[in-house]
Design an enzyme around this catalytic site. Structure first.
Site, PDB file in Angstrom:
ATOM      1  N   GLU A 115      10.296  30.250  39.042  1.00  0.00           N
ATOM      2  CA  GLU A 115       9.323  29.186  38.726  1.00  0.00           C
ATOM      3  C   GLU A 115       7.977  29.587  39.331  1.00  0.00           C
ATOM      4  O   GLU A 115       7.911  30.021  40.472  1.00  0.00           O
ATOM      5  CB  GLU A 115       9.836  27.848  39.296  1.00  0.00           C
ATOM      6  CG  GLU A 115       8.819  26.738  39.448  1.00  0.00           C
ATOM      7  CD  GLU A 115       8.270  26.197  38.120  1.00  0.00           C
ATOM      8  OE1 GLU A 115       9.059  25.884  37.220  1.00  0.00           O
ATOM      9  OE2 GLU A 115       7.021  26.098  38.004  1.00  0.00           O
ATOM     10  N   ASP A 164      12.979  27.277  30.319  1.00  0.00           N
ATOM     11  CA  ASP A 164      12.582  25.866  30.246  1.00  0.00           C
ATOM     12  C   ASP A 164      11.081  25.791  30.491  1.00  0.00           C
ATOM     13  O   ASP A 164      10.629  25.405  31.571  1.00  0.00           O
ATOM     14  CB  ASP A 164      13.359  25.058  31.298  1.00  0.00           C
ATOM     15  CG  ASP A 164      12.943  23.602  31.286  1.00  0.00           C
ATOM     16  OD1 ASP A 164      12.212  23.188  30.369  1.00  0.00           O
ATOM     17  OD2 ASP A 164      13.346  22.869  32.215  1.00  0.00           O
ATOM     18  N   TYR A 232       9.510  13.075  23.633  1.00  0.00           N
ATOM     19  CA  TYR A 232       8.773  14.300  23.281  1.00  0.00           C
ATOM     20  C   TYR A 232       8.059  14.059  21.944  1.00  0.00           C
ATOM     21  O   TYR A 232       8.503  13.217  21.146  1.00  0.00           O
ATOM     22  CB  TYR A 232       9.714  15.505  23.172  1.00  0.00           C
ATOM     23  CG  TYR A 232      10.129  16.098  24.518  1.00  0.00           C
ATOM     24  CD1 TYR A 232       9.455  15.775  25.692  1.00  0.00           C
ATOM     25  CD2 TYR A 232      11.200  16.984  24.608  1.00  0.00           C
ATOM     26  CE1 TYR A 232       9.829  16.320  26.913  1.00  0.00           C
ATOM     27  CE2 TYR A 232      11.585  17.528  25.831  1.00  0.00           C
ATOM     28  CZ  TYR A 232      10.890  17.193  26.977  1.00  0.00           C
ATOM     29  OH  TYR A 232      11.261  17.720  28.177  1.00  0.00           O
TER      30      TYR A 232
HETATM   31  N1  SPD Z   1       6.286  18.943  25.082  1.00  0.00           N
HETATM   32  C1  SPD Z   1       6.986  19.019  26.320  1.00  0.00           C
HETATM   33  C2  SPD Z   1       7.921  20.176  26.466  1.00  0.00           C
HETATM   34  C3  SPD Z   1       8.498  20.205  27.838  1.00  0.00           C
HETATM   35  C4  SPD Z   1       9.561  21.205  28.018  1.00  0.00           C
HETATM   36  N2  SPD Z   1       9.953  21.381  29.396  1.00  0.00           N
HETATM   37  C5  SPD Z   1      10.435  20.231  30.044  1.00  0.00           C
HETATM   38  C6  SPD Z   1      10.923  20.476  31.436  1.00  0.00           C
HETATM   39  C7  SPD Z   1      12.130  19.659  31.733  1.00  0.00           C
HETATM   40  N3  SPD Z   1      13.036  20.317  32.586  1.00  0.00           N
END
Ligand code: SPD
Length: 288
Positions: A115, A164, A232
């Site tokens: 990260e 992610d 989302y």
């Molecule tokens: N449009 C938002 C996309 C986010 C993807 N990552 C989210 C992190 C959750 N662990």
């Protein structure tokens, strides 16, 4: 248009040039955390009806009410497609939610986690303990580094790699480019699988087709799935998958009753169903 997030009359609105002219708004009770880190603006809100919400540079990363859908699917689809995942790499997702899901698999022996922004991890540990519990797993080894630079150093090491990422704007941008995917492929062991945050086929057609093109060029086995995530953009998000061997669209091993009982979204049935795309998306991908 620049990303920005403003709370007006107690409502947070997610405005972004990636989905112009439309925005989701949530009613906010309290700002729990707000910091400009070295990489991005990090905010955690207490929403009125959807639990706590993590926002990076004005973009919703998760709400406690529906985060399980995304974390479970992005983790368990590749992990159950693989017959025996032992070494796993997770790039991004400083909230720890993907780690929580990977940790449910007893066959997994090592979990490397990369990260870029340590502040996201620290904030999640403080305010999002139901996600950050993923960090407590003794198999997890944390690497604070740029995901692209780090992956280019790894060779023939992982059975499953999960990316992610945030959206292709800001620190996450490089994770949507072919050199990164080349690095992911080289970091896989034979039979390895990658699964990456694949954006949304309603609002981000250009980005989605680019990802599908890249994975089709690099992997013999390729597939695209989608997940319903109400908070989302467009209420959905994709997973872009590539495999050096195993079939992706069916689980490669059985799920134990112990794991299934811990989950709310993933099941062997939805593993198969999530690859059945709306006709326009199917045609869009067939044309690549
Ligand atoms: N449009 C938002 C996309 C986010 C993807 N990552 C989210 C992190 C959750 N662990």
């Amino acid at each position: 248009m620049k990303n920005y997030n403003k709370i007006k009359q107690g409502w947070f609105s997610e405005l972004c040039s990636l989905w112009p002219g439309i925005s989701l708004s949530l009613e906010i009770e309290e700002v729990l955390y707000s910091k400009k880190s070295k990489f991005q603006q990090i905010d955690i809100y207490q929403t009125k009806n959807h639990g706590k919400m993590l926002v990076l540079d004005g973009i919703i990363q998760l709400t406690e009410s529906d985060e399980f859908a995304y974390q479970e699917m992005l983790a368990h689809v590749p992990l159950f497609a693989h017959p025996n995942p032992e070494n796993v790499l997770v790039i991004g997702g400083g909230d720890g939610g993907i780690l929580r899901e990977v940790g449910r698999h007893d066959c997994v022996k090592t979990i490397d986690f990369c990260e870029i922004d340590e502040d996201v991890i620290l904030a999640s540990k403080k305010f999002l303990p139901d996600l950050a519990c993923g960090f407590a797993d003794p198999r997890v080894k944390i690497h604070i580094a740029d995901g692209n630079a780090w992956v280019q150093e790894q060779k023939n090491k992982y059975d499953v790699i999960i990316v992610d990422s945030s959206d292709p704007i800001g620190p996450g941008e490089v994770l949507f480019e072919k050199p990164f995917y080349n690095g992911l492929k080289k970091a896989l062991r034979s039979n390895g699988i990658i699964a990456t945050q694949g954006e949304a086929f309603f609002f981000n057609k250009e980005c989605v087709t680019k990802l599908v093109k890249i994975t089709k060029e690099l992997f013999l086995v390729q597939a695209y799935a989608y997940i319903l995530v109400p908070t989302y953009p467009g209420g959905h998000i994709g997973i872009c998958l590539g495999s050096l061997g195993p079939k992706l669209t069916k689980p490669g091993r059985d799920i134990s009753e112990k794991i299934q009982n811990q989950l709310k979204y993933y099941s062997p049935k939805i593993h198969e169903a999530c690859f059945v795309l709306p006709y326009f998306a199917q045609k869009m991908f067939e044309a690549i």
